[in-house]
Design an enzyme around this catalytic site. Structure first.
Site, PDB file in Angstrom:
ATOM      1  N   ASP A  89      47.076  45.848  31.159  1.00 50.54           N
ATOM      2  CA  ASP A  89      47.003  47.183  30.556  1.00 50.54           C
ATOM      3  C   ASP A  89      47.731  48.125  31.502  1.00 50.54           C
ATOM      4  O   ASP A  89      47.182  48.555  32.517  1.00 50.54           O
ATOM      5  CB  ASP A  89      45.544  47.594  30.380  1.00 50.54           C
ATOM      6  N   ASP A  96      41.398  55.331  20.735  1.00 51.81           N
ATOM      7  CA  ASP A  96      41.884  55.079  22.098  1.00 51.81           C
ATOM      8  C   ASP A  96      42.454  56.368  22.695  1.00 51.81           C
ATOM      9  O   ASP A  96      43.588  56.751  22.428  1.00 51.81           O
ATOM     10  CB  ASP A  96      42.961  53.985  22.054  1.00 51.81           C
ATOM     11  N   LYS A 103      54.210  56.915  32.801  1.00 49.53           N
ATOM     12  CA  LYS A 103      54.231  56.244  31.498  1.00 49.53           C
ATOM     13  C   LYS A 103      54.665  57.188  30.380  1.00 49.53           C
ATOM     14  O   LYS A 103      55.274  56.761  29.399  1.00 49.53           O
ATOM     15  CB  LYS A 103      52.835  55.682  31.200  1.00 49.53           C
ATOM     16  N   GLU A 158      47.756  48.726  22.300  1.00 53.96           N
ATOM     17  CA  GLU A 158      46.500  48.874  23.021  1.00 53.96           C
ATOM     18  C   GLU A 158      45.269  48.859  22.104  1.00 53.96           C
ATOM     19  O   GLU A 158      44.289  48.164  22.403  1.00 53.96           O
ATOM     20  CB  GLU A 158      46.540  50.156  23.862  1.00 53.96           C
TER      21      GLU A 158
END
Length: 656
Positions: A10, A172, A72, A149
């Site tokens: 992850d 999420d 990211k 994810e």
């Protein structure tokens, strides 16, 4: 294939995590510091050393200009980090985090690790997915699969419930991105029904809201603005994160920051109190921003909140009480807390790794793409070839044709988005298909195909059906969408939906009118001497009226006149067909016994279908064999060549 373990990673905005399957169960691998998650932070010391993870995070206050966090969010863009005159791409920084994770996994397993499954937000576009794969390769990992994810989290949740049926929503809210996915789990099959999200919404934004509040409070008390003081802001950032975490369990958080800055009168300190009520007040807009993607995912899946059986919370920011309260109000049910929000994604990635390795065979994962893919057509329209929320991997083809005689080259412009006009979507790639044999307009068949692999990475190709000439391209990340543009495109699509529809109808009507006029003139030239002049005059009069309406640009009138021209063309076709029947009775007898004899048939002359079209399909040969109920994507489109250039843009001759 190598027998080494495949790890699941992850790669998070603020924290990363790694897991591996052991004895049929996913297990989190602790890092060298003994923690189960690793900060996604990279720092460069003045001595030239590189720090990753907790060590980098610890020195961020004293070394803010050489510390990189939340990279990211910049994946797939042209963003660069400049440190001591050296430029680093987001992929390079992410690769440094992955190298740290790889080393920790190797230390735990006692063997070399070369393969991994890496997760990305469901709403990551093609460029961001490509960038993530590149980061893995830079780190020395063969990226076996890019997995969404929320889907990974559902795998972690449902691994022990393979025999059950459930409709699951994954909420999420991570450090930098927000995703919502709806999945149906049936007998080990995890099928994603819809996904939505926001690549610029996450825990970092909640932290920033606290930072902004503290900056304002400090300025109100001291008159000093510390927003431009990097060291002070870094201290505020660390405090904001701690405060956010504290307020998830406590009602009040005390902030003590001595010697935050100084002026001529001496050092200045920040001491204040933030209550949960104040935190909820300053972050209310962020919580509210999660509702739009929730509603979009439900709408795309055709479900209501009452249809959702289980709600899985993923990402540390879902621990915020206001977020959980919003979910309870929206769904009128309690979210599940059976998975660890910080670890579920990595656990799911490890499960997917086990599936790829062949160790776990009772699970099938079916994911989807977040945005539609298509090409530019005449008048600057966007023609979708693959709709959003289509299950991947997938491959779909549309057939196109030329609109200029002797056209030998076309340009294919691939796009991604949800707007009706090509200019309002994001360009992914352009390429030329050259060497097409010269032929009358409407005769060549150009097949354009989009392929999306299991990682969600796009490949596009074009092929001339007659000559077999083909050109293909893998969409490169440098031409992909930048972070934040995906949700921007979708918001625009909703905001301008009605306006786009009107513009599309107007342009489509004009394209249809121009194509039908050309078709009518060619038909009259080719077959006019075989029928009574009254039929030819009727068609040419209709053509003249359509051309006048084109000049006046009257959309409503043009639509009516195009319909009239189509009727005249069909009447002319019947007359031509009737005359041909008398001269070729045996052929007609054979057609009468054909399987589709009761349906509309083409007009035949010398055993060849003439190019009379239906309304909106002027270039289509009206043979029932060309229309297949399973070929729903084979719309007739045309490639319109600019006489000043060898390339051409694609023309949609099939308006709705």
């Amino acid at each position: 294939m190598s027998d080494d373990k495949i790890i699941g990673i992850d790669l998070g905005t603020t924290y990363s995590c790694v897991a591996v399957m052991e004895v049929g169960k996913p297990v989190i691998i602790e890092n060298s510091e003994g923690a189960r998650t690793t900060p996604s932070v990279v720092a460069f010391t003045k001595g030239g050393d590189r720090l990753v993870g907790q060590l980098a995070k610890r020195q961020a206050v004293t070394n803010p200009t050489r510390t990189v966090q939340s990279i990211k969010r910049e994946m797939g863009s042209n963003y660069r980090v400049q440190v001591d005159g050296v430029s680093h791409s987001p992929e390079q920084i992410s690769a440094m985090v992955l190298q740290k994770i790889k080393a920790d996994a190797e230390a735990y397993l006692g063997e070399k690790v070369t393969r991994a499954v890496i997760t990305v937000p469901a709403y990551f576009n093609d460029a961001q997915r490509q960038a993530t794969r590149d980061a893995g390769q830079i780190a020395g990992l063969e990226v076996m699969r890019i997995i969404n994810e929320p889907t990974a989290s559902a795998l972690a949740y449902g691994l022990n419930k393979l025999s059950e049926h459930a409709v699951v929503l994954v909420f999420d809210l991570g450090g930098g991105t927000f995703d919502v996915s709806i999945l149906e789990i049936t007998d080990g099959v995890f099928e994603v029904q819809a996904t939505s999200g926001n690549n610029r919404l996450g825990g970092d934004d909640f932290d920033q809201a606290i930072i902004d509040y503290l900056v304002d409070e400090f300025k109100r008390e001291t008159g000093l603005d510390i927003a431009g003081d990097l060291m002070a802001v870094q201290r505020l950032k660390e405090t904001a994160e701690k405060t956010k975490i504290e307020l998830s369990t406590a009602l009040v958080s005390e902030v003590h920051l001595p010697f935050l800055t100084a002026d001529q009168s001496g050092p200045k300190h920040l001491e204040t109190t933030i209550t949960r009520a104040k935190f909820n007040e300053i972050t209310a807009g962020l919580v509210e921003a999660t509702i739009g993607p929730l509603q979009q995912a439900l709408e795309d899946s055709g479900l209501s909140p009452q249809d959702i059986e289980h709600i899985i919370l993923v990402g540390g920011s879902t621990r915020i009480p206001a977020v959980q309260d919003m979910i309870r109000r929206f769904f009128q049910k309690e979210p599940s807390k059976s998975v660890n929000p910080d670890e579920a994604v990595a656990l799911g990635a490890a499960i997917q790794a086990s599936i790829l390795a062949g160790d776990l065979q009772d699970v099938l994962l079916l994911d989807v793409i977040p945005l539609s893919l298509g090409i530019e057509t005449a008048g600057g329209l966007f023609t979708r070839i693959i709709e959003r929320n289509t299950t991947i991997p997938t491959s779909r083809t549309m057939t196109f044709t030329t609109t200029e005689d002797a056209q030998t080259s076309v340009e294919v412009h691939a796009l991604q988005g949800e707007r009706e006009l090509a200019a309002d979507n994001k360009s992914l790639a352009k390429f030329h298909l050259t060497g097409i044999p010269g032929a009358p307009r409407g005769v060549p068949k150009i097949e354009v195909t989009f392929d999306i692999d299991a990682d969600g990475i796009v490949h596009c190709s074009a092929r001339d059906h007659g000559s077999g000439i083909k050109h293909s391209v893998t969409i490169q990340r440098t031409t992909g969408l930048s972070p934040g543009e995906v949700e921007h495109l979708q918001r625009e699509a909703e905001e301008f939906a009605d306006q786009d529809k009107l513009v599309r109808e107007r342009i489509s009507t004009r394209v249809q009118a121009e194509s039908m006029c050309a078709e009518a003139e060619r038909t009259v030239t080719k077959y006019g001497d075989r029928v009574d002049k009254v039929h030819v005059d009727k068609v040419m009069k209709a053509v003249e009226l359509v051309k006048e309406a084109l000049v006046q640009d009257n959309a409503a009138e043009l639509k009516q006149l195009v319909a009239g021209l189509d009727v005249s063309l069909l009447d002319l076709g019947r007359v031509i067909h009737s005359g041909n029947r008398q001269s070729q009775p045996r052929k007609e007898e054979r057609q009468a016994t054909a399987p589709n004899a009761g349906k509309k048939k083409p007009n035949y002359v010398e055993d060849r279908p003439i190019e009379l079209g239906e309304v909106g399909r002027p270039s289509q040969q009206v043979s029932s064999s060309l229309i297949d109920k399973d070929s729903l994507l084979d719309h007739d489109l045309a490639l319109d060549q600019d006489s000043r250039d060898s390339s051409a843009q694609i023309v949609n001759s099939d308006p709705e």
